[in-house]
Design a protein around this motif. Structure first.
Motif, PDB file in Angstrom:
ATOM      1  N   LEU A 120       9.111  -9.495  -7.461  1.00 42.46           N
ATOM      2  CA  LEU A 120      10.144  -9.906  -8.222  1.00 42.46           C
ATOM      3  C   LEU A 120      11.447 -10.348  -7.747  1.00 42.46           C
ATOM      4  O   LEU A 120      12.147 -11.480  -7.888  1.00 42.46           O
ATOM      5  N   PHE A 121      11.972  -9.560  -6.511  1.00 43.47           N
ATOM      6  CA  PHE A 121      13.195  -9.709  -5.924  1.00 43.47           C
ATOM      7  C   PHE A 121      12.989 -10.252  -4.324  1.00 43.47           C
ATOM      8  O   PHE A 121      14.058 -10.217  -3.617  1.00 43.47           O
ATOM      9  N   ALA A 122      11.696 -10.127  -4.075  1.00 44.05           N
ATOM     10  CA  ALA A 122      11.464 -10.559  -2.537  1.00 44.05           C
ATOM     11  C   ALA A 122      12.174  -9.596  -1.806  1.00 44.05           C
ATOM     12  O   ALA A 122      12.568  -9.892  -0.548  1.00 44.05           O
ATOM     13  N   GLU A 123      12.215  -8.277  -2.152  1.00 40.12           N
ATOM     14  CA  GLU A 123      12.738  -7.063  -1.255  1.00 40.12           C
ATOM     15  C   GLU A 123      11.773  -6.812  -0.460  1.00 40.12           C
ATOM     16  O   GLU A 123      10.585  -6.528  -0.464  1.00 40.12           O
ATOM     17  N   THR A 124      12.413  -6.543   0.761  1.00 39.21           N
ATOM     18  CA  THR A 124      11.418  -6.245   2.159  1.00 39.21           C
ATOM     19  C   THR A 124      12.156  -5.011   2.887  1.00 39.21           C
ATOM     20  O   THR A 124      13.371  -4.766   2.416  1.00 39.21           O
ATOM     21  N   MET A 125      11.505  -4.446   3.844  1.00 45.99           N
ATOM     22  CA  MET A 125      12.018  -3.177   4.469  1.00 45.99           C
ATOM     23  C   MET A 125      11.664  -3.624   6.007  1.00 45.99           C
ATOM     24  O   MET A 125      10.962  -4.114   6.335  1.00 45.99           O
ATOM     25  N   THR A 126      12.500  -2.929   6.915  1.00 44.01           N
ATOM     26  CA  THR A 126      12.463  -3.311   8.306  1.00 44.01           C
ATOM     27  C   THR A 126      11.209  -2.053   8.730  1.00 44.01           C
ATOM     28  O   THR A 126      10.909  -1.400   8.018  1.00 44.01           O
ATOM     29  N   SER A 127      10.800  -2.216   9.887  1.00 44.82           N
ATOM     30  CA  SER A 127       9.699  -1.529  10.359  1.00 44.82           C
ATOM     31  C   SER A 127      10.184   0.167  10.320  1.00 44.82           C
ATOM     32  O   SER A 127       9.508   0.669   9.956  1.00 44.82           O
ATOM     33  N   LEU A 128      11.423   0.128  10.713  1.00 41.33           N
ATOM     34  CA  LEU A 128      12.030   1.636  10.783  1.00 41.33           C
ATOM     35  C   LEU A 128      11.968   2.228   9.446  1.00 41.33           C
ATOM     36  O   LEU A 128      11.750   3.432   9.125  1.00 41.33           O
ATOM     37  N   GLU A 129      12.528   1.390   8.525  1.00 43.36           N
ATOM     38  CA  GLU A 129      12.552   1.791   7.120  1.00 43.36           C
ATOM     39  C   GLU A 129      11.269   1.951   6.398  1.00 43.36           C
ATOM     40  O   GLU A 129      10.989   2.855   5.567  1.00 43.36           O
ATOM     41  N   LEU A 130      10.522   1.297   6.823  1.00 42.26           N
ATOM     42  CA  LEU A 130       8.908   1.513   6.420  1.00 42.26           C
ATOM     43  C   LEU A 130       8.476   3.005   6.903  1.00 42.26           C
ATOM     44  O   LEU A 130       7.761   3.786   6.338  1.00 42.26           O
ATOM     45  N   VAL A 131       8.874   3.227   8.130  1.00 42.26           N
ATOM     46  CA  VAL A 131       8.205   4.577   8.639  1.00 42.26           C
ATOM     47  C   VAL A 131       8.909   5.754   8.017  1.00 42.26           C
ATOM     48  O   VAL A 131       8.431   6.617   7.398  1.00 42.26           O
ATOM     49  N   GLY A 132      10.375   5.460   7.665  1.00 43.53           N
ATOM     50  CA  GLY A 132      10.968   6.435   6.860  1.00 43.53           C
ATOM     51  C   GLY A 132      10.476   6.548   5.479  1.00 43.53           C
ATOM     52  O   GLY A 132      10.399   7.711   4.954  1.00 43.53           O
ATOM     53  N   SER A 133      10.082   5.475   4.916  1.00 44.30           N
ATOM     54  CA  SER A 133       9.625   5.455   3.418  1.00 44.30           C
ATOM     55  C   SER A 133       8.336   6.240   3.561  1.00 44.30           C
ATOM     56  O   SER A 133       7.890   7.022   2.469  1.00 44.30           O
ATOM     57  N   ALA A 134       7.503   5.925   4.292  1.00 47.45           N
ATOM     58  CA  ALA A 134       6.188   6.599   4.491  1.00 47.45           C
ATOM     59  C   ALA A 134       6.353   8.069   4.675  1.00 47.45           C
ATOM     60  O   ALA A 134       5.376   8.805   3.965  1.00 47.45           O
TER      61      ALA A 134
END
Length: 298
Positions: free
Chosen positions: A111-125
């Motif tokens: 809906l908002f085209a929100e994305t995460m950086t590679s580092l943020e994806l690691v932290g999120s996981a």
């Protein structure tokens, strides 16, 4: 203070409220407890908005989406969460509710085209893995009377799971609907008050239909009212308003992810309440979640 810390503080307040909700939710029933809680919170937030002048920031275009957000995210979502809490206990209900982070991230992307950086994806996981590990494996081992009381599943397990997933999906949808409004100059306290007032009106209308589920299981007492009002202040007046503040600058998925750490924060509170130390899986999950959170807030 960044949106990350606002979401984490809200998660802690929700953890505290989930523990103190057990007694009044069982005493009154899911719908009655939510109705009293929403009523107290609506009064608190409306008064706060009146004192600070927040109502003057509300425009006509803000009202409908915030009412819809309150109807879905609070009236349906919050009631489903407490029905799940009554059936499955705070730990297992917390696991199911944490799924709202996944729903929010997916909806935010489309809906908002929100994305995460590679580092943020690691932290999120790491955060999501930690939450799942701590709660899914967290009960293994011996349990005493208090912990068993909080963990016993009542009724059909799949109905309880359905309630938890419904609560998580409604929470995600409520945040998605509120996001565009929160990016304007609207006061978050006043916006939160609109959501609470809408939820309370919906609860009251449901009660007036004479539906059996809407009625209190037991009459409310002053002690139950006091706990309910305190819970409403901590979780809804402060916690949900902090989430709306966080949505002003943070993306929906990230705010939802950090606020989903509530189950991790419940662990030490359950330890204090039940006098039973969490097992190694709970600690492993907590370490993963803390590591992931450190990445996201750094």
């Amino acid at each position: 203070m960044g949106f990350e810390w606002l979401a984490l503080i809200a998660a802690f307040l929700w953890a505290v409220s989930s523990i103190i909700s057990v007694t009044p939710a069982k005493h009154l029933g899911s719908f009655s407890y939510s109705r009293w809680r929403m009523g107290c919170t609506a009064i608190i937030l409306s008064t706060m908005a009146a004192i600070t002048g927040g109502w003057s920031s509300v425009e006509t275009s803000h009202i409908t989406p915030m009412m819809l957000s309150g109807l879905i995210g609070i009236f349906i979502g919050d009631t489903a969460l407490f029905a799940c809490l009554n059936r499955m206990g705070p730990r297992q209900a917390g696991l199911l509710f944490s799924c709202h982070a996944v729903f929010s991230a997916v909806l935010g992307y489309f809906l908002f085209a929100e994305t995460m950086t590679s580092l943020e994806l690691v932290g999120s996981a790491l955060v999501f893995s930690g939450v799942a590990t701590a709660i899914f494996f967290g009960r293994r081992g011996k349990s005493n009377h208090k912990s068993s009381e909080l963990e016993t599943i009542k009724g059909n397990v799949w109905f309880g799971v359905g309630l938890g997933i419904t609560a998580a999906l409604c929470q995600a949808l409520g945040g998605i609907i509120a996001k565009p409004v929160m990016q304007t100059s609207v006061d978050p306290v006043a916006a939160s008050a609109i959501r609470m007032i809408t939820a309370f009106i919906a609860h009251s209308l449901f009660l007036f239909t004479g539906a059996r589920h809407a009625k209190s299981i037991n009459p409310i007492t002053w002690s139950i009212f006091g706990i309910t009002a305190l819970n409403g202040f901590l979780a809804m007046a402060v916690g949900m308003t902090l989430i709306l503040f966080a949505l002003q600058t943070g993306n929906v998925g990230m705010v939802a992810l950090l606020s989903s750490t509530t189950p991790i924060m419940v662990l030490p509170l359950l330890w204090l309440y039940t006098k039973q130390r969490p097992n190694k899986y709970a600690w492993l999950g907590a370490l993963l979640a803390v590591a992931g959170t450190s990445i996201l807030v750094s």
